[in-house]
Structure formats: structure tokens, C-alpha cells
Design an enzyme around this catalytic site. Sequence first.
Site, mmCIF file in Angstrom:
data_model
loop_
_atom_site.group_PDB
_atom_site.id
_atom_site.type_symbol
_atom_site.label_atom_id
_atom_site.label_comp_id
_atom_site.label_asym_id
_atom_site.label_seq_id
_atom_site.Cartn_x
_atom_site.Cartn_y
_atom_site.Cartn_z
ATOM 1 N N THR A 142 43.712 33.804 44.699
ATOM 2 C CA THR A 142 42.698 34.854 44.793
ATOM 3 C C THR A 142 43.180 35.766 45.901
ATOM 4 O OG1 THR A 142 40.981 33.204 44.328
ATOM 5 C CG2 THR A 142 40.230 35.172 45.395
ATOM 6 N N ARG A 170 34.725 32.152 31.283
ATOM 7 C CA ARG A 170 34.624 31.331 32.502
ATOM 8 C C ARG A 170 34.312 32.183 33.750
ATOM 9 N NH1 ARG A 170 37.995 30.954 37.450
ATOM 10 N NH2 ARG A 170 37.551 28.925 38.297
ATOM 11 N N VAL A 171 33.420 31.662 34.598
ATOM 12 C CA VAL A 171 33.098 32.326 35.866
ATOM 13 C C VAL A 171 33.507 31.403 37.010
ATOM 14 C CG1 VAL A 171 31.248 33.245 37.301
ATOM 15 C CG2 VAL A 171 31.179 33.588 34.829
ATOM 16 N N GLY A 172 34.336 31.900 37.906
ATOM 17 C CA GLY A 172 34.768 31.118 39.069
ATOM 18 C C GLY A 172 33.913 31.424 40.287
ATOM 19 N N THR A 192 39.262 30.733 48.855
ATOM 20 C CA THR A 192 40.241 30.779 47.768
ATOM 21 C C THR A 192 40.556 29.352 47.324
ATOM 22 O OG1 THR A 192 42.517 31.355 47.167
ATOM 23 C CG2 THR A 192 42.110 30.925 49.480
HETATM 24 N N1 GLY Z 1 39.290 30.994 43.124
HETATM 25 C C1 GLY Z 1 39.621 31.663 41.949
HETATM 26 C C2 GLY Z 1 38.938 31.134 40.777
HETATM 27 O O1 GLY Z 1 38.748 29.936 40.676
HETATM 28 O O2 GLY Z 1 38.584 31.889 39.917
#
Ligand code: GLY
Length: 263
Positions: A142, A170-172, A192
Site C-alpha cells: 500500500t 473485495r474491500v481491504g 499497510t
Molecule cells: N493493505 C492493502 C490491502 O489489503 O488492500
Amino acid sequence: MTRMAIIAHGGAGADPKKATNIQSAVDAGGSKLTHGASALEVAVMVCAALEDDPSFNAGTGSVTRVDGSVLVDASVQTGDGRMGFVASMPETPNPVKVAAALLDEEMNGLAGVGARDWADERGFPRSEVTPRQSKGKKTSDTVGAIALDMQGRIAVATSTGGCSDRPPGRVGDVPLPGCGFWAESSIGIAATGIGEAITREMLCFRVHCQISQMGASMPEAFEEVISKRFDKKTDVGLIGINQHGETYAHANTNMPWAAWSSD
Ligand code: GLY
């Protein structure tokens, strides 16, 4: 006058050599802060510079989803309580700028095609995002930037193409408040790593509370939370700026980062 500061990272698990690119972006941000730019302007500027650098998993250079699409997430928050975030957004090389444009809207966040339509109406460039040539290497990195300006205002900006091998919807952690970012009371935190693990811990809000309410230092909070709540196989990292303009970064893996301060 508050001690001004910037810190930025290029992702947990990313090559440490990328710190040179981050330092260039951070130094340019430092020059802007010195000339009176706001923390918000500078955090977004540094994050956008990393989105434009194809060596980072954000904006140009993002990883692909399992279907080959490139869908990006980003967030911005200021210490005065404003926030904006976008998730799974197509055809957007600089999602952090769209997230920043949400700060003064009634709504905080937008996702998917609806986010892109909203950005079109406001003139944010729509173009195909060139993905990373990953050569099979999986990534969960990230980018993130935090700035504290001469008036003591803090802002955090984060952006990612997400983890490798995730489906399009998908949502991170990056677009989820308290998970991938948190800024309040002149203290800003960005995370991150593996988004699912970060989200389960509400990582940035958790460490922010330890610092702002329980009096922990950034090293104490970052190191304790990462060592106690994440197993060593789960890449995770944090950066932060506190109310004194001190910067700190800590990860359980490689994490290129760079900082600047006014003294
Ligand atoms: N930290 C980035 C993600 O998992 O989307």
C-alpha cells in the site's frame, strides 16, 4: 509554530530500496509545507506522487484482481474530523484525489462504478490503470502519507491496488476508517499489510487510542500491538506522526519509508 513533519511508506513487504523514491516525494512535500501549504494538500500530494510511481502498488502499478481488472482504494482524513474514501474504483490512476474531494461532501465514501461516475461528474481523469508486472509475486503493500503543518493540522492519505489474488468486489483496510488510517487530535496513523488482518484489529484506531488516551509513545504502541496481535507470517506495518511532530515507523517485515521534519 508547530514542528512540521511528513512521513510516508511504500508498503509492508516492499523492497527497502524504494525508500529513495519515497524520500523524493516527502522532501517535495516538506518544501510545500515550509511555504505554507496545508497538511491536507501535502499528504494528498505525497500520496499521489507514490500512486504515479509504477514501482508501488497504488494507482499506476497496482496489482490486478483475480479477473485481471485493476480496482483501486484510497482514503483521506483530517484531524478536524473530515474523511473521504473510495473502494474498488475502476479506471482511476489517482484515487486519493477523489477521496480528498469527498472531505466536504455530506457522504464520506463511494465504491465501484458509482464512485467512478461521481468522479466523472467532477472532472477527475478516467483512464485505464496500468497494472504492475508482478511476475507471479504476491503483494499486500500500500502507500500512505501523513503530514503535520505549521498550524498543527494533521492529515493522512492512503492508497492501494489491494492484495494480490482478491476478487473484484473485495474491500481491504485502506478505505475503512480506523483500519488503514486514523487522524485525530494532531496524531495521524496509517497502516499497510494484509488488509483483512488489519481490519479485524481496527489497527489504526487501536494504536491511536493507545497514544492519545493511554499515553503510550508511538514506539510502545506500534511495537506492542504488532507483536501481540499479528502473527509473524502476516505482513503489517505502521507509520505515524504525533502532536509533537515526531515521526515513527515500524513493521514486522521490510517496509520502505521516509520522513521529513522542519528541524
Ligand atoms: N493493505 C492493502 C490491502 O489489503 O488492500
